[in-house]
Motif scaffolding. Structure first.
Motif, PDB file in Angstrom:
ATOM      1  N   PRO A  42       0.801  -1.227   0.000  1.00 41.12           N
ATOM      2  CA  PRO A  42       0.000   0.000   0.000  1.00 41.12           C
ATOM      3  C   PRO A  42       0.832   1.274   0.000  1.00 41.12           C
ATOM      4  N   LEU A  43       1.913   1.293   0.764  1.00 34.72           N
ATOM      5  CA  LEU A  43       2.775   2.480   0.769  1.00 34.72           C
ATOM      6  C   LEU A  43       3.401   2.706  -0.601  1.00 34.72           C
ATOM      7  N   LEU A  44       3.846   1.635  -1.236  1.00 32.81           N
ATOM      8  CA  LEU A  44       4.433   1.773  -2.577  1.00 32.81           C
ATOM      9  C   LEU A  44       3.393   2.260  -3.574  1.00 32.81           C
ATOM     10  N   ARG A  45       2.180   1.736  -3.467  1.00 31.70           N
ATOM     11  CA  ARG A  45       1.132   2.165  -4.404  1.00 31.70           C
ATOM     12  C   ARG A  45       0.790   3.641  -4.224  1.00 31.70           C
ATOM     13  N   LEU A  46       0.951   4.149  -3.001  1.00 33.91           N
ATOM     14  CA  LEU A  46       0.659   5.556  -2.732  1.00 33.91           C
ATOM     15  C   LEU A  46       1.858   6.462  -2.997  1.00 33.91           C
ATOM     16  N   GLY A  47       2.971   5.873  -3.443  1.00 34.25           N
ATOM     17  CA  GLY A  47       4.163   6.677  -3.722  1.00 34.25           C
ATOM     18  C   GLY A  47       4.954   7.052  -2.491  1.00 34.25           C
ATOM     19  N   ARG A  48       4.706   6.394  -1.366  1.00 31.30           N
ATOM     20  CA  ARG A  48       5.410   6.708  -0.113  1.00 31.30           C
ATOM     21  C   ARG A  48       6.553   5.707   0.086  1.00 31.30           C
ATOM     22  N   ALA A  49       7.490   5.755  -0.851  1.00 27.27           N
ATOM     23  CA  ALA A  49       8.549   4.735  -0.900  1.00 27.27           C
ATOM     24  C   ALA A  49       9.474   4.808   0.304  1.00 27.27           C
ATOM     25  N   ASP A  50       9.756   6.005   0.810  1.00 26.88           N
ATOM     26  CA  ASP A  50      10.661   6.118   1.954  1.00 26.88           C
ATOM     27  C   ASP A  50      10.084   5.406   3.174  1.00 26.88           C
ATOM     28  N   GLU A  51       8.777   5.569   3.382  1.00 26.54           N
ATOM     29  CA  GLU A  51       8.138   4.891   4.510  1.00 26.54           C
ATOM     30  C   GLU A  51       8.146   3.381   4.306  1.00 26.54           C
ATOM     31  N   ALA A  52       7.936   2.971   3.059  1.00 23.66           N
ATOM     32  CA  ALA A  52       7.958   1.534   2.768  1.00 23.66           C
ATOM     33  C   ALA A  52       9.337   0.948   3.063  1.00 23.66           C
ATOM     34  N   ARG A  53      10.390   1.651   2.665  1.00 28.36           N
ATOM     35  CA  ARG A  53      11.740   1.177   2.956  1.00 28.36           C
ATOM     36  C   ARG A  53      11.954   1.033   4.456  1.00 28.36           C
TER      37      ARG A  53
END
Length: 994
Positions: A219-230
Motif C-alpha cells: 500500500p505504501l508503494l502504491r501511494l508513492g510513499r517509498a521512503d516509509e515503505a523502505r
C-alpha cells in the motif's frame, strides 16, 4: 531435562518452553509435557498442557496439528466445565477464533465445516455472555476468503458496531485486520490511517507491529510513499526473521523486494528460509510464499537472468526459470484446492494477480548490502540515450553516412558518448563492407582510430600512432601531430615514464608551433599538442609524494600558461577550445594547491567549473567541483563545499560513474550531517551505499557508506533501521581496509540500537567485542565506556554475575583514567546487582559505601569549581541511590525492628542527599526536591507524619503554584513535584486521621 513430578514443575516447564524459539523443537516439547501432565492425574494440568500445545502449534508452521488438542479441550469442557479455572475458561473461548481462521487455511476442511464452527463460536459466545465482535471479525475472514464482498462488508460493519469485550482481539491485531480489509478493497490511504497507531508503537503484541509493517509495504508503494515503505521493510523484517510462524508476513517482504528493484535481497531472503518452500502445515501461507517466489523469479527473467542459480527447495539446484515454473505449478495447484473447497475462483484469481505484478519502483535503495543482479544484456549507458545520441548501428551507405555525421557532431561538441558513437561507425562499416574502414576515407578512419585509442586509456598509444598516420594521409598534419602528442601522454600514464613522454612529445611540440606560425594548421590542433605536453608535465605533479619540487611546479605552470596564451581570446564558439581554457585553469588550481596556496586553488577550480558549465559541458565540471568541495572543506568554508557538491551531482547527471556518484553523495552527507541535518544526510548516505554497490565497491566503499548511514539513523532514533544497516556494514568492515576505529564505532552504535530494541544479550556481545578491540588502543576512555555499557546490557539480560565482572573491569579502567564519575557509577551499578543476587544486602551496602567514599575523596582533592560542582552532584545522587537501595532491601520476611532500622538508615542517606543537593543552588533544585519527597515517603513508613508533611511543604515552597502553572503544557518537573507533594500531604492527612 528434569522429570515432571508435580503441577508447579509442569507450569515452570511450560513457561520455559514458551520462551523457546518457534518451531518443531518447541512443539515436540509441548507434546512431551502433555504426556507428563496426563501422569499427574489432575484435570487442570491436562487442560493447561493442551492449551500450551495448542498455542505453540498455532505459532509455528505446524498449525494443522492444533485441531486435535482443541477438540479434546472442547469435549472436556462439555463433559466437566468445573475442571476449568477462570483463565482456562477464557482461553478456551479465545481460541475459537484460531479454529475458524485455522480451518479456512486448510483446504481439506470443507467450507460447510468452517461455517458450522463459525456458528458454534457464535452460539457459545452468546451463552458465555460475550459480544459478537470477535464472531463478526471471524465472519469477515470467511467471506473475504471466498470472495463474497457483500457479506464481507456487512461483517466488517457489524464487527465495528459490536462492543469490545474480553474476547475481542487486542487493539493492535484488530487494527491490522481492519486495515487489511481496507487495503484488500483498494482503500490504501484508509488502511494506513488505521495502522498508524500500531506503526507508531501505541499498540503492540506478540505479532504486532510485525504483520502491520509487512502488510503496509505494498500500500505504501502504491501511494508513492517509498521512503516509509523502505523504513517499514527494514523494521519489519527484523521482527519477522526469527518467527517461523510468520511465513505470510515474510512473503510480503520478499514481494516488496521484487517490486522495488531489490531482487538480490529477495534472493537472500529466500535463502534464509528453505523450509518455507515445503512446510505444509499451513497451506495458505505456503500459497502466499510460492506466489511471491514466482513474482521474484519472473522479475529475474525479465532482466535476462532466467539461468541464474537461485535458492529453492532442498535436494537439487535451481535456476530462476526452473524455480518459477515449479513454484507457479505448486501455487496454482494449491489455489485450485482452495477454490474447489470454496466453490469460487477467488483464491486462484488473487494468486495469479499477485504473481503478475509489475515493479512499483524501478530501484529503491535500502542501505543494506546486496549487489543488484546484472542483466544478461546490459542496456546502453544513460548518456547514449539522450536526445540526439547515436542511432543504432546501421547498414548501407546512407545509414553509415548518418552514423558518421552523428559521431562527428558528438565528438566536435565533446559529448560524453562520442567514443561509443565512433565505435558504432566502425561496426557498421565492417558489417557493410568488410574490415572496418574499407569503404571509408582516411579522415573517417583516423577519427575511428583516435576514439578507439581514447577508449583504451593508458593502453592506447599504438592506436593513437595509427590515428596520426591516417590524419597525415587525410592531409591534416596538425591533427596528426596532436595524435602523436596524445600517444606520448598515454605512454606517460601506462609506463609512468614522464621523461620518455617528454622526449616523445618534443618533436610534435616543435613541429606544431612551426606549422601554426606558417599557417599550416589551426589553433585547435596546436592547442591539442600543447595540452598533451602540459598534461605530461602535470603527471610529475600528480605522482609526487610529499612536497613537489619547485622546478617541477614551475615547468608545469609554464606549459599550462603556454596553452592559455595560445587559446584565450580565440575560442569564439569552439567548444573544444573553451574546454582547453577551462582545463588549463583547473591545472593552475592544482598547482596553486600543491604550492601551498589553497585559497587560490579554490578560486581557480571554481573558475574552471564555471567555464566548463558555460561552454555547455557540465559533465567536465564535476571533477573540479568535487575538488573545490574538498578544498572548501579544508578551508572551513562549509557553505561553498556544500554548494560545490550539489553542483557536481547536478552537473554529473546521467554521466557520472556509480562510484563517483557514491563519493559525492557521501561527501555531501558528511557536510549536511555536520550542520545537524540528519534527515538529509541519511538520504545522501543511502544513495552513497546504493551507488557503491552498483559500482562493485560494496565491500569497501559501500561498507563505509553503510557505517555512516547507520550513524545518521542512530542520531534520529530509528533503531531498528539502523540495526539492519549496521549489521550489514559489519559484514564487510575490517580493520585492514577501514581501520579499527569505524569497526568499533559500528559495533558501539549497533549495541545502542539493540539495547533500545530490548535485545540485551546481543547488545552485550557487540559491546564486548568492541571493547576487546579498544583494549589495545593507547587512549583507554572508549575501552572503559564500552566495558561499562556491556555491563549494563549483561545486567538487563539477567546475566548478573557476568554484569558484575564487566562493571568491575570498567571500574578498574575508570580508576586508571582518573575518572571518578565512571568509577562511582560502576560501584553503584554493582551494588544494585548484588541486591538481586546471593551476595545480598551486605555486599550492596559495602559497594555503595565505597562509591560515597570515592566521591568524597575526589571532592576533597579538587580545586576546580566546575569539577567540584559535578562531584557534588555525583555525591548527592550516590547518597540518594544508597537510600533507595536500603529501602528496597528492607525485606518483608525480616522482623519489624530490622525493617525499621534499615528504613532509618535509608532515610539518613536520602536526607544526606538533600543536604548535598542544597549546595548546588538552583541547578540542584530538581534533584533536591526529588530526594526531599523520597525522604518524606520514608518518614510516613516510619510513622512520622509531621516530618513527612514538612518535607512535602518544603517542595511546594520550592515550586510556587504560579511558577508551576507557567511551566508549559507538560508541566515539567515543577508540576510533577507539586502533584507528588500534594499526594504525600493527602497520605499524611489520612495517616493522622487514623
Amino acid at each position: 531435562m528434569s522429570e515432571i513430578t508435580d503441577f508447579d514443575a509442569l507450569r515452570r516447564a511450560m513457561a520455559e518452553n514458551g520462551e523457546r524459539p518457534e518451531g518443531p523443537a518447541r512443539n515436540a516439547r509441548a507434546e512431551q509435557l502433555l504426556v507428563a501432565a496426563e501422569r499427574l492425574n489432575e484435570p487442570l494440568a491436562v487442560i493447561e498442557a493442551l492449551g500450551h500445545q495448542l498455542k505453540v502449534y498455532n505459532y509455528s508452521s505446524e498449525k494443522a496439528k492444533m485441531f486435535v488438542p482443541f477438540a479434546r479441550l472442547l469435549r472436556m469442557w462439555d463433559e466437566r466445565p468445573g475442571d476449568f479455572d477462570e483463565y482456562e475458561t477464557h482461553a478456551l473461548h479465545w481460541v475459537f477464533k484460531w479454529m475458524s481462521a485455522g480451518m479456512l487455511d486448510q483446504p481439506h476442511i470443507p467450507l460447510a465445516s468452517v461455517e458450522k464452527w463459525l456458528g458454534e463460536m457464535d452460539h457459545r459466545y452468546r451463552l458465555a455472555g460475550h459480544s459478537e465482535r470477535a464472531v463478526r471479525s471471524a465472519e469477515l475472514s470467511v467471506a473475504a476468503h471466498v470472495g463474497d464482498t457483500a457479506r464481507a462488508e456487512r461483517a466488517f460493519d457489524a464487527w465495528l458496531a459490536a462492543d469490545r469485550d474480553a474476547m475481542a482481539d487486542c487493539h493492535a491485531c484488530e487494527l491490522h485486520g481492519q486495515g487489511w480489509w481496507h487495503a484488500e478493497s483498494g482503500r490504501d490511504a484508509e488502511a494506513l490511517e488505521l495502522w498508524a497507531p500500531v506503526l507508531e508503537g501505541a499498540y503492540t503484541c506478540a505479532h504486532e507491529p510485525h504483520t502491520v509493517l509487512a502488510s503496509s509495504l505494498v500500500p505504501l508503494l502504491r501511494l508513492g510513499r517509498a521512503d516509509e515503505a523502505r523504513a517499514n521493510h527494514l523494521r519489519g523484517f527484523r521482527l519477522v526473521r526469527p518467527m517461523e510462524s510468520m511465513r505470510g508476513a515474510y512473503a510480503d517482504h520478499v514481494e516488496f523486494c521484487a517490486l522495488t528493484g531489490n531482487e538480490a535481497r529477495g534472493l537472500e531472503l529466500l535463502a534464509e528460509r528453505p523450509a518455507y518452500f515445503t512446510d505444509d502445515g499451513h497451506p495458505r501461507s505456503r500459497l502466499e510464499f510460492l506466489c511471491v517466489v514466482v513474482l521474484l523469479m519472473e522479475r529475474l527473467a525479465d532482466m535476462g537472468l532466467e539461468g541464474q542459480r537461485v535458492p529453492g527447495p532442498a535436494g537439487r539446484e535451481w535456476t530462476a526459470a526452473e524455480l518459477a515454473a515449479h513454484a507457479r505449478a505448486e501455487a496454482l495447484a494449491l489455489a485450485a484446492r482452495f477454490d474447489e473447497r470454496n466453490g469460487t475462483p477467488h483464491i486462484g484469481e488473487r494468486a495469479r494477480a499477485r504473481m503478475a505484478q509489475r515493479p512499483l519502483v524501478e530501484r529503491l535503495p535500502l542501505g543494506v548490502r546486496a549487489a543488484r543482479p546484472a542483466p544478461a544484456a546490459a542496456s546502453a549507458p544513460p548518456a547514449a540515450r539522450e536526445a540526439g545520441a547515436a542511432p543504432a548501428d546501421g547498414a548501407g551507405a546512407e545509414g553509415l553516412e548518418a552514423l558518421i555525421a552523428e559521431a562527428r557532431r558528438l565528438s566536435d561538441t565533446l559529448r560524453p558518448n562520442a567514443v561509443e558513437a565512433w565505435a558504432a561507425v566502425a561496426r557498421a562499416a565492417e558489417a557493410a563492407e568488410g574490415p572496418a574502414g574499407a569503404g571509408l576515407d582516411a579522415r573517417d578512419r583516423a577519427e575511428i582510430a583516435d576514439h578507439a585509442a581514447i577508449a583504451l586509456g593508458p593502453e592506447g598509444a599504438e592506436t593513437f600512432a595509427r590515428a596520426a598516420e591516417l590524419y597525415a594521409e587525410a592531409g591534416d598534419p596538425g591533427e596528426a601531430l596532436a595524435a602523436h602528442a596524445r600517444a606520448a601522454y598515454v605512454h606517460a600514464l601506462a609506463e609512468d615514464d614522464v621523461p620518455g613522454a617528454l622526449t616523445a612529445v618534443a618533436g610534435p611540440y616543435d613541429e606544431v608551433l612551426a606549422l601554426y606560425a606558417d599557417g599550416g594548421t589551426g589553433v585547435r590542433q596546436a592547442a591539442g599538442v600543447l595540452m598533451s605536453r602540459a598534461r605530461i608535465l602535470m603527471r610529475s605533479v600528480h605522482t609526487a609524494e610529499g612536497p613537489v619540487a619547485e622546478p617541477v611546479l614551475a615547468d608545469a605552470e609554464s606549459a599550462v600558461r603556454e596553452v592559455l596564451a595560445l587559446v584565450e581570446g580565440r575560442t569564439d564558439d569552439d567548444v573544444r577550445l573553451a574546454a582547453r581554457v577551462a582545463e588549463a585553469h583547473a591545472m593552475l588550481a592544482e598547482l596553486a594547491t600543491r604550492s601551498g596556496d589553497p585559497e587560490s586553488g579554490a578560486e581557480l577550480f571554481a573558475r574552471a567549473a564555471a567555464e566548463f558549465t558555460g561552454a555547455g559541458l557540465p559533465w567536465f565540471a564535476v571533477e573540479y567541483e568535487a575538488r573545490l568541495a574538498g578544498l572548501a572543506h579544508h578551508l572551513g568554508d562549509m557553505v561553498e563545499a556544500e554548494r560545490a557538491l550539489r553542483a557536481a551531482l547536478e552537473h554529473g547527471g546521467p554521466y557520472l560513474e556509480p562510484v563517483g556518484r557514491a563519493q559525492l553523495h557521501l561527501q555531501l552527507a558528511e557536510v549536511v550531517g555536520g550542520r545537524g541535518q540528519a534527515d538529509e544526510a541519511t538520504e545522501h548516505a543511502l544513495e552513497a551505499a546504493h551507488w557503491a554497490d552498483e559500482s562493485g565497491e560494496g565491500p569497501a566503499f559501500g561498507a563505509w557508506a553503510r557505517h555512516q548511514l547507520g550513524g545518521y539513523l542512530v542520531r534520529q532514533g530509528r533503531w531498528a533501521e539502523a540495526a539492519e544497516v549496521l549489521e550489514s556494514a559489519l559484514a564487510d568492515l575490517n580493520a585492514e581496509t577501514h581501520g579499527d576505529g569505524p569497526v568499533v564505532q559500528t559495533m558501539w552504535w549497533l549495541g545502542d540500537c539493540l539495547a533500545e530494541l530490548g535485545e540485551h544479550r546481543d547488545a552485550a556481545e557487540r559491546r564486548l567485542r568492541a571493547a576487546e578491540i579498544a583494549r589495545h588502543w593507547p587512549e583507554q576512555h572508549d575501552h572503559a565506556t564500552l566495558a561499562h555499557l556491556a555491563a549494563e546490557s549483561l545486567g538487563q539480560a539477567g546475566l548478573h554475575a557476568d554484569a558484575d565482572q564487566a562493571y568491575a573491569r570498567a571500574g578498574e579502567l575508570w580508576r586508571a583514567l582518573g575518572n571518578v564519575h565512571g568509577l562511582v557509577r560502576s560501584l553503584r551499578a554493582r551494588a544494585w546487582l548484588a541486591l538481586r543476587t546471593d551476595d545480598g544486602t551486605d555486599t550492596a551496602r559495602g559497594l555503595m559505601t565505597s562509591a560515597v567514599e570515592e566521591c568524597a575523596d575526589a571532592l576533597g582533592a579538587t580545586d576546580d569549581e566546575e569539577s567540584r560542582l559535578r562531584l557534588v552532584a555525583e555525591l548527592g545522587h550516590t547518597h540518594r541511590q544508597f537510600g533507595d537501595l536500603l529501602a528496597r532491601s528492607a525485606g518483608e520476611d525480616a522482623d519489624d525492628d530490622a525493617i525499621r532500622a534499615t528504613l532509618e538508615e535509608a532515610l539518613s542517606q536520602v536526607a544526606e542527599a538533600v543536604a548535598v543537593f542544597v549546595g548546588l543552588g538552583e541547578d540542584g533544585l530538581p534533584a533536591r526536591t526529588g530526594a526531599e519527597l523520597a525522604a518524606g515517603w520514608l518518614e510516613t513508613d516510619l510513622g512520622r507524619p509531621a516530618d513527612a508533611a514538612a518535607r512535602a511543604r518544603a517542595v511546594l515552597r520550592a515550586y510556587p503554584e504560579d511558577d508551576a502553572a507557567q511551566s508549559g503544557e507538560d508541566g515539567g518537573p515543577a508540576r510533577a513535584r507539586r502533584a507528588e507533594a500534594e499526594q504525600l500531604l493527602q497520605v499524611v492527612a489520612e495517616q493522622t486521621a487514623d
